[in-house]
Write a protein that holds these residues in place. Structure first.
Motif, PDB file in Angstrom:
ATOM      1  N   GLU A  15       0.569  -6.388  -1.859  1.00  0.00           N
ATOM      2  CA  GLU A  15      -0.383  -5.447  -1.275  1.00  0.00           C
ATOM      3  C   GLU A  15       0.299  -4.116  -0.990  1.00  0.00           C
ATOM      4  OE1 GLU A  15      -3.154  -4.879   2.757  1.00  0.00           O
ATOM      5  OE2 GLU A  15      -2.180  -6.814   2.363  1.00  0.00           O
ATOM      6  N   GLY A  16       1.532  -4.183  -0.468  1.00  0.00           N
ATOM      7  CA  GLY A  16       2.284  -2.959  -0.218  1.00  0.00           C
ATOM      8  C   GLY A  16       2.572  -2.196  -1.496  1.00  0.00           C
ATOM      9  N   TYR A  17       2.927  -2.910  -2.546  1.00  0.00           N
ATOM     10  CA  TYR A  17       3.204  -2.255  -3.832  1.00  0.00           C
ATOM     11  C   TYR A  17       1.946  -1.589  -4.387  1.00  0.00           C
ATOM     12  CZ  TYR A  17       8.071  -3.244  -4.940  1.00  0.00           C
ATOM     13  OH  TYR A  17       9.449  -3.227  -4.961  1.00  0.00           O
ATOM     14  N   GLN A  18       0.801  -2.223  -4.227  1.00  0.00           N
ATOM     15  CA  GLN A  18      -0.432  -1.614  -4.707  1.00  0.00           C
ATOM     16  C   GLN A  18      -0.741  -0.341  -3.935  1.00  0.00           C
ATOM     17  OE1 GLN A  18      -2.270  -2.697  -7.490  1.00  0.00           O
ATOM     18  NE2 GLN A  18      -3.019  -0.602  -7.149  1.00  0.00           N
ATOM     19  N   LYS A  19      -0.537  -0.367  -2.625  1.00  0.00           N
ATOM     20  CA  LYS A  19      -0.737   0.831  -1.819  1.00  0.00           C
ATOM     21  C   LYS A  19       0.252   1.931  -2.226  1.00  0.00           C
ATOM     22  CE  LYS A  19      -2.634  -1.421   2.346  1.00  0.00           C
ATOM     23  NZ  LYS A  19      -3.906  -0.675   2.369  1.00  0.00           N
ATOM     24  N   ALA A  20       1.464   1.529  -2.561  1.00  0.00           N
ATOM     25  CA  ALA A  20       2.457   2.508  -3.004  1.00  0.00           C
ATOM     26  C   ALA A  20       2.012   3.168  -4.302  1.00  0.00           C
ATOM     27  CB  ALA A  20       3.810   1.828  -3.185  1.00  0.00           C
ATOM     28  N   LEU A  21       1.495   2.378  -5.227  1.00  0.00           N
ATOM     29  CA  LEU A  21       1.002   2.939  -6.485  1.00  0.00           C
ATOM     30  C   LEU A  21      -0.192   3.853  -6.251  1.00  0.00           C
ATOM     31  CD1 LEU A  21       1.218  -0.235  -8.753  1.00  0.00           C
ATOM     32  CD2 LEU A  21       2.577   1.849  -9.000  1.00  0.00           C
ATOM     33  N   ASP A  22      -1.094   3.428  -5.374  1.00  0.00           N
ATOM     34  CA  ASP A  22      -2.308   4.215  -5.116  1.00  0.00           C
ATOM     35  C   ASP A  22      -1.998   5.540  -4.426  1.00  0.00           C
ATOM     36  OD1 ASP A  22      -3.753   2.130  -6.196  1.00  0.00           O
ATOM     37  OD2 ASP A  22      -4.335   1.271  -4.269  1.00  0.00           O
ATOM     38  N   ASN A  23      -0.882   5.600  -3.712  1.00  0.00           N
ATOM     39  CA  ASN A  23      -0.579   6.789  -2.913  1.00  0.00           C
ATOM     40  C   ASN A  23       0.623   7.580  -3.422  1.00  0.00           C
ATOM     41  OD1 ASN A  23      -2.378   6.790  -0.253  1.00  0.00           O
ATOM     42  ND2 ASN A  23      -1.876   4.657  -0.734  1.00  0.00           N
ATOM     43  N   GLY A  24       1.046   7.288  -4.636  1.00  0.00           N
ATOM     44  CA  GLY A  24       2.068   8.115  -5.264  1.00  0.00           C
ATOM     45  C   GLY A  24       3.463   7.968  -4.711  1.00  0.00           C
ATOM     46  N   TYR A  25       3.800   6.793  -4.197  1.00  0.00           N
ATOM     47  CA  TYR A  25       5.172   6.572  -3.730  1.00  0.00           C
ATOM     48  C   TYR A  25       6.133   6.606  -4.920  1.00  0.00           C
ATOM     49  CZ  TYR A  25       3.895   5.154   1.052  1.00  0.00           C
ATOM     50  OH  TYR A  25       3.455   5.133   2.347  1.00  0.00           O
ATOM     51  N   MET A  26       7.366   6.981  -4.647  1.00  0.00           N
ATOM     52  CA  MET A  26       8.395   7.044  -5.682  1.00  0.00           C
ATOM     53  C   MET A  26       9.124   5.707  -5.761  1.00  0.00           C
ATOM     54  SD  MET A  26       8.284  10.060  -7.043  1.00  0.00           S
ATOM     55  CE  MET A  26       9.886  10.214  -7.827  1.00  0.00           C
ATOM     56  N   PHE A  27       9.374   5.252  -6.995  1.00  0.00           N
ATOM     57  CA  PHE A  27      10.064   3.991  -7.216  1.00  0.00           C
ATOM     58  C   PHE A  27      11.505   4.257  -7.658  1.00  0.00           C
ATOM     59  CE2 PHE A  27       5.982   2.471  -6.661  1.00  0.00           C
ATOM     60  CZ  PHE A  27       5.822   1.116  -6.926  1.00  0.00           C
ATOM     61  N   GLY A  28      12.352   3.225  -7.560  1.00  0.00           N
ATOM     62  CA  GLY A  28      13.711   3.323  -8.064  1.00  0.00           C
ATOM     63  C   GLY A  28      14.724   3.751  -7.020  1.00  0.00           C
ATOM     64  N   CYS A  29      15.959   4.010  -7.489  1.00  0.00           N
ATOM     65  CA  CYS A  29      17.072   4.240  -6.566  1.00  0.00           C
ATOM     66  C   CYS A  29      16.916   5.524  -5.763  1.00  0.00           C
ATOM     67  CB  CYS A  29      18.387   4.247  -7.341  1.00  0.00           C
ATOM     68  SG  CYS A  29      18.543   5.576  -8.538  1.00  0.00           S
ATOM     69  N   TYR A  30      16.262   6.532  -6.297  1.00  0.00           N
ATOM     70  CA  TYR A  30      16.016   7.761  -5.550  1.00  0.00           C
ATOM     71  C   TYR A  30      14.595   7.779  -4.975  1.00  0.00           C
ATOM     72  CZ  TYR A  30      20.260  10.274  -7.077  1.00  0.00           C
ATOM     73  OH  TYR A  30      21.557  10.702  -7.263  1.00  0.00           O
ATOM     74  N   GLY A  31      13.978   6.618  -4.884  1.00  0.00           N
ATOM     75  CA  GLY A  31      12.585   6.543  -4.485  1.00  0.00           C
ATOM     76  C   GLY A  31      12.393   6.364  -2.984  1.00  0.00           C
ATOM     77  N   ASP A  32      11.200   5.885  -2.632  1.00  0.00           N
ATOM     78  CA  ASP A  32      10.833   5.714  -1.224  1.00  0.00           C
ATOM     79  C   ASP A  32      11.272   4.340  -0.727  1.00  0.00           C
ATOM     80  OD1 ASP A  32       9.562   8.246  -0.848  1.00  0.00           O
ATOM     81  OD2 ASP A  32       7.912   7.549  -2.094  1.00  0.00           O
ATOM     82  N   ALA A  33      11.088   4.124   0.584  1.00  0.00           N
ATOM     83  CA  ALA A  33      11.658   2.930   1.232  1.00  0.00           C
ATOM     84  C   ALA A  33      10.570   2.049   1.848  1.00  0.00           C
ATOM     85  CB  ALA A  33      12.649   3.346   2.311  1.00  0.00           C
ATOM     86  N   MET A  34      10.899   0.776   1.940  1.00  0.00           N
ATOM     87  CA  MET A  34      10.052  -0.209   2.587  1.00  0.00           C
ATOM     88  C   MET A  34      10.862  -0.916   3.670  1.00  0.00           C
ATOM     89  SD  MET A  34       8.383  -3.697   0.920  1.00  0.00           S
ATOM     90  CE  MET A  34       7.052  -2.874   0.034  1.00  0.00           C
ATOM     91  N   LEU A  35      10.264  -1.062   4.855  1.00  0.00           N
ATOM     92  CA  LEU A  35      10.871  -1.819   5.945  1.00  0.00           C
ATOM     93  C   LEU A  35       9.999  -3.036   6.203  1.00  0.00           C
ATOM     94  CD1 LEU A  35      12.742  -2.261   8.424  1.00  0.00           C
ATOM     95  CD2 LEU A  35      11.222  -0.721   9.702  1.00  0.00           C
ATOM     96  N   ILE A  36      10.579  -4.235   6.193  1.00  0.00           N
ATOM     97  CA  ILE A  36       9.854  -5.466   6.462  1.00  0.00           C
ATOM     98  C   ILE A  36      10.339  -6.015   7.791  1.00  0.00           C
ATOM     99  CG2 ILE A  36       9.280  -7.768   5.625  1.00  0.00           C
ATOM    100  CD1 ILE A  36       9.930  -6.842   2.808  1.00  0.00           C
ATOM    101  N   LEU A  37       9.390  -6.216   8.715  1.00  0.00           N
ATOM    102  CA  LEU A  37       9.699  -6.708  10.055  1.00  0.00           C
ATOM    103  C   LEU A  37       9.079  -8.081  10.284  1.00  0.00           C
ATOM    104  CD1 LEU A  37       8.999  -3.430  12.078  1.00  0.00           C
ATOM    105  CD2 LEU A  37      11.231  -4.307  11.356  1.00  0.00           C
ATOM    106  N   ASP A  38       9.720  -8.852  11.147  1.00  0.00           N
ATOM    107  CA  ASP A  38       9.236 -10.201  11.431  1.00  0.00           C
ATOM    108  C   ASP A  38       8.381 -10.172  12.712  1.00  0.00           C
ATOM    109  OD1 ASP A  38       8.984 -12.938  11.048  1.00  0.00           O
ATOM    110  OD2 ASP A  38      10.703 -13.403  12.318  1.00  0.00           O
ATOM    111  N   ASP A  39       7.265  -9.445  12.632  1.00  0.00           N
ATOM    112  CA  ASP A  39       6.364  -9.385  13.793  1.00  0.00           C
ATOM    113  C   ASP A  39       4.921  -9.284  13.329  1.00  0.00           C
ATOM    114  OD1 ASP A  39       6.110  -6.769  12.909  1.00  0.00           O
ATOM    115  OD2 ASP A  39       7.234  -5.894  14.585  1.00  0.00           O
TER     116      ASP A  39
END
Length: 364
Positions: free
Chosen positions: A340-364
């Protein structure tokens, strides 16, 4: 494909780029509540139209939390040379030094079909750097002996001076590596040389952000994982248990174990920064759930379902489909939520790869 930056036009007509590591976007996944944060909040707690940036990561951590960081240092592993007699242009990608005294290196060559045992490669028209192919290791792998008679420190300095930042091919196929890349493709806390690709999730940390985290009471545990190219290897088997990951050299010392274990016992957040880091932690965690000292190699391949034994939060980048990094991310955050997060990233123009954007996953 560059890190976040701002462009300034100088009065003399030159253009200057100022890079801002911590200004990439940040998406936050909460795996228990199954919610996703993408935008800054207003005073009433409602989403604004401003995307979260990596600087906002400080809002998700408190006094006593620990970030586990990979302090490996990338060396300029990609060289270009010419083959003797034919002058054919050859790319040589340094993997690791096999024998310091004999100047033996494990490398990849491209195009491999032109490089055979006994061939000599020249790396500088006016310089003395020459290598001889002495063995085939894989379809693209070769062992080179550099014919350079001088002290080892001088040899390494001269060799690396000929190289460039080992950016992934999805970048260098579109643009050449620059001098800026050798700094940008390196974490600010890089210390121990040996990586041929960057621990990309750590590239987002600026000195200012780390100082602010330190002031807030967040601690850092540094481990070393010399990132190799195994994470980029295609998966060619249907049964994932049969996929063979390339081995990476890693070292976890007693200080890192103490910092991380004390935080875990106190119930604080333990955040692994990067897939290489979480793989290393899973390779060194004991049956008691505590991190152990480790000095060796790991080829651990993490994919769903997987029961993580140590870190309870993760910083990672957005990677390409079917990569081992995406599989490890899905294992950590849960397949449905991560997709779901990846789909939102695609829909909103996030950058992929080593110079791309970041994801933080929390256990809450």
């Amino acid at each position: 494909m560059e890190p976040p930056h701002r462009v300034f036009n100088n009065e003399d007509g030159t253009v200057e780029k100022v890079y801002r590591r911590d200004e990439c976007r940040l998406m936050v996944l909460h795996r228990k509540s199954q919610t996703i944060d993408m935008f800054e909040k207003d005073e009433e707690g409602n989403d604004t139209d401003r995307f979260l940036t990596f600087r906002h990561i400080i809002n998700y951590f408190d006094d006593g939390d620990v970030m586990i960081l990979n302090d490996t240092k990338v060396f300029p592993a990609r060289l270009y040379g010419t083959k003797e007699k034919t002058d054919a242009k050859i790319e040589v990608f340094l993997l690791r030094e096999l024998n310091e005294e004999l100047r033996l290196w494990d490398v990849l060559v491209e195009p491999a079909r032109k490089i055979r045992i006994g061939n000599k490669l020249f790396f500088d028209e006016d310089g003395p750097m020459v290598a001889e192919v002495i063995d085939n290791t894989t379809s693209r792998g070769r062992t080179l002996r550099f014919l350079y008679d001088c002290p080892h420190d001088e040899f390494k300095r001269e060799l690396f001076a000929l190289g460039e930042a080992p950016l992934p091919h999805y970048i260098v196929d579109k643009r050449k590596a620059t001098m800026d890349d050798m700094e940008n493709f390196q974490t600010i806390y890089a210390k121990n040389e040996g990586a041929v690709t960057a621990p990309a999730s750590g590239l987002h940390f600026s000195r200012e952000l780390m100082k602010r985290l330190e002031i807030k009471g967040v601690n850092f545990a540094f481990i070393t994982v010399h990132c190799g190219l195994g994470c980029f290897d295609p998966i060619e088997v249907e049964d994932l248990t049969k996929h063979k990951m390339g081995s990476e050299q890693m070292k976890i010392n007693g200080e890192a174990c103490q910092i991380a274990n004390e935080a875990k016992m106190a119930g604080h957040r333990l955040c692994a920064v990067g897939i290489s880091t979480v793989r290393a932690a899973e390779s060194a965690v004991g049956t008691d759930g505590m991190l152990k000292e480790f000095d060796g190699w790991t080829n651990k391949f993490i994919f769903p379902p997987y029961d993580f034994g140590f870190a309870n939060s993760l910083v990672t980048n957005f990677y390409h489909p079917e990569s081992t990094m995406v599989m490890a991310t899905a294992a950590f955050g849960g397949y449905d939520l991560v997709m779901e997060g990846y789909q939102k990233a695609l829909d909103n123009g996030y950058m992929f790869g080593c110079y791309g954007d970041a994801m933080l996953i929390l256990d809450d």
